[in-house]
Design an enzyme around this catalytic site. Structure first.
Site: not given
Ligand code: IPD
Ligand code: CA
Length: 293
Positions: A69, A89, A91-92, A94, A219
């Site tokens: 990412e 990813d 940190i999913d 963030t 994700d």
């Molecule tokens: C996000 C999270 C969030 C989702 C977003 C993602 P990130 O990823 O998974 O729940 O709604 O579409 O982009 O930016 O925290 O890695």
């Molecule tokens: Ca992320």
């Protein structure tokens, strides 16, 4: 002919190690930068975890490729070839991480010939390690898990996310999707703030459906395998086959529930992950302290 178990075990090990970085930063003040929207955030920890993971994996498997990412945010292209590729990813969730809302995950999928061979999602604050290997089942902390098998949409808990888009079309589509689902009715709609962990709820049987529009391959690539290996199904929101690059996904306990969700949910236009080289240039970046966190 490898079954990739060594890579899986190495992935589990480096994920656990990298999670220490996330945990140790969780309660600290973070410097936050914006990416594609005011709700699309990145911190130094996201970037550091990705660097640590890629460097450890590259040391051991120098020929393997990566889609990460934060590397993509820094300008790399999303190119999935037939070569062994780690889709990361760091940190999913963030936004959760910044606010100390306790659902944050490291998500790693490993694909060969464009097919996901294993997926790892580690929800670090909960200490829940989800993983699946193609053809070998889906596991939570080492215990086999199965989707609920529910076929009646009216008896479902459905998980979704509003996502980070804040334009009118995206917001009205997202909110009207939730409205239409609630009117069916379903038993409930939930959102944890991390697509990877949301989707894993379908694998545990705790939720029966999940849909999302606008997320990225990193994700959901790992959790898609975690769901299918638990006996669930994944597809595109338009009812076509799952495509990790399309930025649209349904995961469900059964085909019947997946189809029911696809009949309710409308999508707004999203550029495919593998289409736009300049998808996530941090041109609008700013540095903001969030609530003293
Ligand atoms: C996000 C999270 C969030 C989702 C977003 C993602 P990130 O990823 O998974 O729940 O709604 O579409 O982009 O930016 O925290 O890695
Ligand atoms: Ca992320």
């Amino acid at each position: 002919m490898s079954d990739w178990t060594d890579c899986l075990n190495f992935g589990l090990k480096v994920t656990k190690e990298a999670s220490e970085i996330v945990l140790s930063a969780f309660h600290r003040q973070k410097e936050v930068k914006l990416k594609s929207s005011p709700a699309d955030l990145v911190t130094e920890t996201d970037q550091r975890v990705e660097r640590v993971l890629i460097s450890a994996i590259r040391d051991k498997y120098p020929l393997h490729r990566f889609i990460g990412e934060e590397s993509v945010a820094a300008g790399e292209r999303v190119v999935l070839t037939d070569e062994p590729t780690w889709i990361i990813d760091p940190i999913d969730g963030t936004v959760n991480f910044v606010h100390r809302f306790p659902f944050v995950a490291i998500s790693i999928a490993f694909a060969v010939n464009k097919q996901t061979e294993f997926g790892i999602v580690y929800s670090v604050v909960e200490d829940k390690m989800f993983h699946a290997q193609r053809g070998r089942g889906s596991f939570l902390n080492g215990e086999r898990q199965t989707a609920s098998g529910q076929t009646d949409i009216n008896r479902c808990v459905v998980v979704t996310e509003i996502g980070s888009e804040r334009d009118d079309l995206a917001l009205s589509t997202m909110t009207s999707n939730i409205f239409r689902l609630l009117k069916l009715p379903v038993h409930g709609v939930r959102a944890l703030g991390t697509a990877a962990v949301d989707m894993c709820q379908v694998a545990t049987g705790g939720a029966d459906g999940y849909y999302h529009i606008g997320m990225h391959c990193w994700d959901i690539a790992a959790s898609a395998l975690i769901v299918t290996e638990a006996g669930g199904v994944v597809m595109d929101t338009d009812g076509s086959s799952f495509d990790m690059m399309s930025r649209k996904v349904i995961a469900a306990s059964s085909s019947a529930v997946a189809v029911s969700i696809s009949q309710v949910v409308q999508a707004f236009p999203c550029r495919r992950d593998d289409e736009d080289p300049a998808r996530c240039v941090c041109g609008a970046a700013g540095v903001t302290a969030v609530n003293g966190v």
